[in-house]
Design an enzyme around this catalytic site. Structure first.
Site, PDB file in Angstrom:
ATOM      1  N   HIS A   1       0.831  -1.213   0.000  1.00 14.16           N
ATOM      2  CA  HIS A   1       0.000   0.000   0.000  1.00 14.16           C
ATOM      3  C   HIS A   1       0.864   1.260   0.000  1.00 14.16           C
ATOM      4  O   HIS A   1       1.663   1.465   0.911  1.00 14.16           O
ATOM      5  CB  HIS A   1      -0.903  -0.019   1.236  1.00 14.16           C
ATOM      6  CG  HIS A   1      -1.761   1.182   1.354  1.00 14.16           C
ATOM      7  ND1 HIS A   1      -1.879   1.906   2.526  1.00 14.16           N
ATOM      8  CD2 HIS A   1      -2.536   1.824   0.444  1.00 14.16           C
ATOM      9  CE1 HIS A   1      -2.696   2.920   2.331  1.00 14.16           C
ATOM     10  NE2 HIS A   1      -3.104   2.896   1.080  1.00 14.16           N
TER      11      HIS A   1
ATOM     12  N   HIS B   1      -7.828   8.108  -3.220  1.00 15.49           N
ATOM     13  CA  HIS B   1      -8.487   6.846  -3.591  1.00 15.49           C
ATOM     14  C   HIS B   1      -9.618   7.015  -4.603  1.00 15.49           C
ATOM     15  O   HIS B   1     -10.107   6.029  -5.133  1.00 15.49           O
ATOM     16  CB  HIS B   1      -9.004   6.142  -2.331  1.00 15.49           C
ATOM     17  CG  HIS B   1      -7.916   5.834  -1.355  1.00 15.49           C
ATOM     18  ND1 HIS B   1      -7.640   6.621  -0.259  1.00 15.49           N
ATOM     19  CD2 HIS B   1      -6.970   4.854  -1.347  1.00 15.49           C
ATOM     20  CE1 HIS B   1      -6.610   6.124   0.394  1.00 15.49           C
ATOM     21  NE2 HIS B   1      -6.169   5.067  -0.241  1.00 15.49           N
TER      22      HIS B   1
ATOM     23  N   ARG C   1       2.946  20.628   0.142  1.00 15.40           N
ATOM     24  CA  ARG C   1       2.867  19.177   0.110  1.00 15.40           C
ATOM     25  C   ARG C   1       2.622  18.698   1.551  1.00 15.40           C
ATOM     26  O   ARG C   1       3.543  18.645   2.370  1.00 15.40           O
ATOM     27  CB  ARG C   1       4.168  18.583  -0.437  1.00 15.40           C
ATOM     28  CG  ARG C   1       4.101  17.160  -1.036  1.00 15.40           C
ATOM     29  CD  ARG C   1       3.652  16.133  -0.091  1.00 15.40           C
ATOM     30  NE  ARG C   1       3.506  14.805  -0.708  1.00 15.40           N
ATOM     31  CZ  ARG C   1       2.439  14.032  -0.537  1.00 15.40           C
ATOM     32  NH1 ARG C   1       1.408  14.452   0.169  1.00 15.40           N
ATOM     33  NH2 ARG C   1       2.396  12.831  -1.063  1.00 15.40           N
TER      34      ARG C   1
ATOM     35  N   CYS D   1       9.911  18.905  -4.158  1.00 16.96           N
ATOM     36  CA  CYS D   1       9.381  17.593  -3.785  1.00 16.96           C
ATOM     37  C   CYS D   1       9.974  16.534  -4.715  1.00 16.96           C
ATOM     38  O   CYS D   1      10.156  16.789  -5.907  1.00 16.96           O
ATOM     39  CB  CYS D   1       7.861  17.588  -3.892  1.00 16.96           C
ATOM     40  SG  CYS D   1       7.137  16.020  -3.383  1.00 16.96           S
TER      41      CYS D   1
ATOM     42  N   TYR E   1       9.819   7.678  -0.965  1.00 13.66           N
ATOM     43  CA  TYR E   1      10.933   8.570  -1.273  1.00 13.66           C
ATOM     44  C   TYR E   1      12.241   7.824  -1.495  1.00 13.66           C
ATOM     45  O   TYR E   1      13.276   8.144  -0.926  1.00 13.66           O
ATOM     46  CB  TYR E   1      11.077   9.656  -0.190  1.00 13.66           C
ATOM     47  CG  TYR E   1       9.859  10.542  -0.145  1.00 13.66           C
ATOM     48  CD1 TYR E   1       9.559  11.373  -1.206  1.00 13.66           C
ATOM     49  CD2 TYR E   1       8.985  10.515   0.934  1.00 13.66           C
ATOM     50  CE1 TYR E   1       8.430  12.159  -1.203  1.00 13.66           C
ATOM     51  CE2 TYR E   1       7.843  11.299   0.948  1.00 13.66           C
ATOM     52  CZ  TYR E   1       7.575  12.115  -0.126  1.00 13.66           C
ATOM     53  OH  TYR E   1       6.452  12.885  -0.118  1.00 13.66           O
TER      54      TYR E   1
END
Ligand code: HEM
Ligand code: MTE
Ligand code: MO
Length: 467
Positions: free
Chosen positions: A40, A65, A139, A186, A322
């Site tokens: 997930h 989602h 973010r 990011c 990440y």
């Protein structure tokens, strides 16, 4: 068609651990997601919150989602349906944890409302060398905490045998105030270009998950020294915890190597000001970490706790996200422990003007953009092509000169070029070179990765020319 297995809510509830297998419901459908839990993208612990029950109350918190590909993924795990008398919607109530989020600037292009993720549009992004606070990209992984500056304390854990510090804002103001201009990017900036090549999981950032501010605060090395920390021979990491937390109470967390934290030249800040103002709530009020040259994920906002540990942060965002992988790695084969956490970012550039699909005048065209590299590496050149990369011209670098090894901020650039006579369209491309002569890859294919991070291929914009 075979009629589906029918289960009661009671039966679904009994499947809430790996031993009994993990079931969830959505509407009247029942799914066995045991095999998906560890894959997930939002983390196993978050998915487990819904184990044995309905997804709706949790998915209401994470709009990520609401996408066809998520529904399709879930559909693969369908094992049956709820019995008719059990189909009534769950009475589970959730108060809205985002109700207290701040008001945002209308110019921001929103990628997700809950949590809030948004980027400035390209035409505003490079209007200013310093990004105005209200349009600085945001973010957030979680709701924005509402912290009282009067009672705020930063917990700095001391070395063994030393006491912890609990620093108020006034205590932080007593350290020498250090000011630096730093570009924050990011890891997912330009992810949408990877998605276009092949699907990835993550927010569909365009070119705007990058912004620049002048940050002021105490240097982390001064605060760590005050707490009694010294640089040690053995490997160590400085772990940061935010005061934002998920429904399990787990805080956002990340870490950087102690060597970077203790190096005064690395200029890691505990920042309390952004462009001369107290930090806006979205950007970490009252205190955030700023790690020049390093991926955004390590710049922990709403900082609550700092500690020195023998290992990297155990946070999901340090260990299970990440990170970069080979294009050959998919969600069935990924081993997050096999790759290092992203720290310094690779060289990056993008075109902000003209925009893809735009029509430009014949005669002359002005092309604008930004360029930046991680680790304090300076941008030494930006090359621009109007013909898809066959021929190149060197753009003019604007903005401030960069200090060697401490080039923490981007260069804006522009090129005015004649439009070759008779051209009906232009394939504009840019690529930057840093002072280690690192270059950007020409296409996405060789750097594609399942999470869509580190997307720094040549940026391409296609425009039509008015005759
Ligand atoms: C992200 C599936 C349950 C929280 C995602 C994504 C997928 C997914 C495919 C990536 C979407 C994308 O970025 O395109 C599922 C499935 C679930 C489930 C199939 C149940 C079987 C949950 C639950 C929670 C949750 C119960 C929270 C309590 C999140 C979060 C992200 C995410 C926070 C965003 C991660 C990020 O990009 O930072 N989920 N999810 N998920 N999920 Fe779930
Ligand atoms: N810190 C906390 N506490 N919570 C977060 O969700 N997001 C991180 C980082 N610090 C985050 C955080 C990520 S992934 C990025 S890219 C930057 O903050 C974004 O900073 P900004 O919102 O000020 O642009
Ligand atoms: Mo990020």
């Amino acid at each position: 068609e075979k009629s589906p297995h029918i289960y009661t809510r009671e039966e679904v509830r009994s499947h809430s651990s790996p031993e009994t297998r993990i079931w969830v419901t959505l509407g009247c459908e029942v799914f066995d997601v045991t095999e998906f839990v560890d894959l997930h993208p939002g983390g196993a612990s978050k998915l487990m919150l819904a184990a044995g029950g309905p997804l709706e109350p949790f998915w209401a918190l994470y709009a990520v989602h609401d996408q066809p590909h998520v529904r399709e993924l879930l559909a693969q795990y369908k094992v049956g349906e709820l019995s008719p008398e059990d189909k009534a919607p769950s009475t589970l109530q959730t108060s809205d944890p985002y109700a207290d989020d701040p008001i945002r600037h209308p110019a921001l292009k929103v990628n997700s409302q809950r949590p809030f993720n948004a980027e400035p549009p390209p035409e505003l992004l490079t209007e200013n060398y310093i990004t105005p606070n209200p349009i600085f990209f945001t973010r957030n992984h979680l709701p924005v905490p509402n912290l009282d500056p009067e009672t705020y304390r930063l917990h700095v854990v001391g070395p063994p045998g030393c006491q912890s510090l609990f620093l108020s804002l006034d205590d932080l103001y007593q350290f020498p105030k250090h000011e630096i201009t730093v570009t924050l990017q990011c890891a997912g900036n330009r992810r949408s270009e990877m998605t276009r090549f092949k699907e990835v999981k993550g927010l569909a950032w365009n070119t705007g998950a990058i912004s620049t501010a002048c940050w002021a605060g105490a240097r982390l090395c001064d605060v760590l020294a005050k707490a009694g920390h010294r640089l040690c021979e053995t490997e160590a990491h400085v772990c940061f915890e935010g005061l934002d937390s998920d429904p399990t109470g787990t805080a956002y967390g990340a870490s950087i190597p102690l060597a970077r934290a203790m190096d005064p030249e690395a200029e890691v800040l505990l920042a309390y000001e952004m462009n001369g103002q107290p930090l806006p709530r979205d950007h970490g009020f009252p205190v955030r970490v700023v790690v020049p040259g390093v991926v955004g994920a390590r710049h922990v906002k709403w900082l609550g706790k700092v500690s020195v540990e023998p290992e990297e942060s155990y946070s999901h965002w340090q260990r299970r996200d990440y990170k970069g992988f080979s294009p050959s790695v998919d969600w069935d084969t990924v081993d997050f422990d096999s790759a290092p956490s992203i720290q310094e970012l690779p060289v990056q550039s993008a075109i902000t003007e003209p925009k893809d699909g735009e029509t430009v005048q014949s005669g002359e065209v002005t092309i604008k953009g930004y360029a930046w590299s991680g680790g304090g590496r300076a941008v030494v050149r930006v090359d621009v092509s109007l013909d898809g990369g066959l021929t190149w011209q060197v753009a003019e670098l604007d903005g401030e000169e960069q200090r060697p090894r401490k080039a923490w901020a981007w260069r804006l650039w522009q090129l005015q070029a004649p439009v070759p006579a008779g051209k009906k369209e232009l394939n504009i491309v840019c690529k930057a070179v840093d002072d280690s002569y690192n270059v950007q890859p020409d296409t996405v294919a060789p750097i594609w990765n399942l999470r869509g991070v580190l997307s720094n291929a040549w940026h391409r914009v296609h425009v039509r020319v008015t005759p």
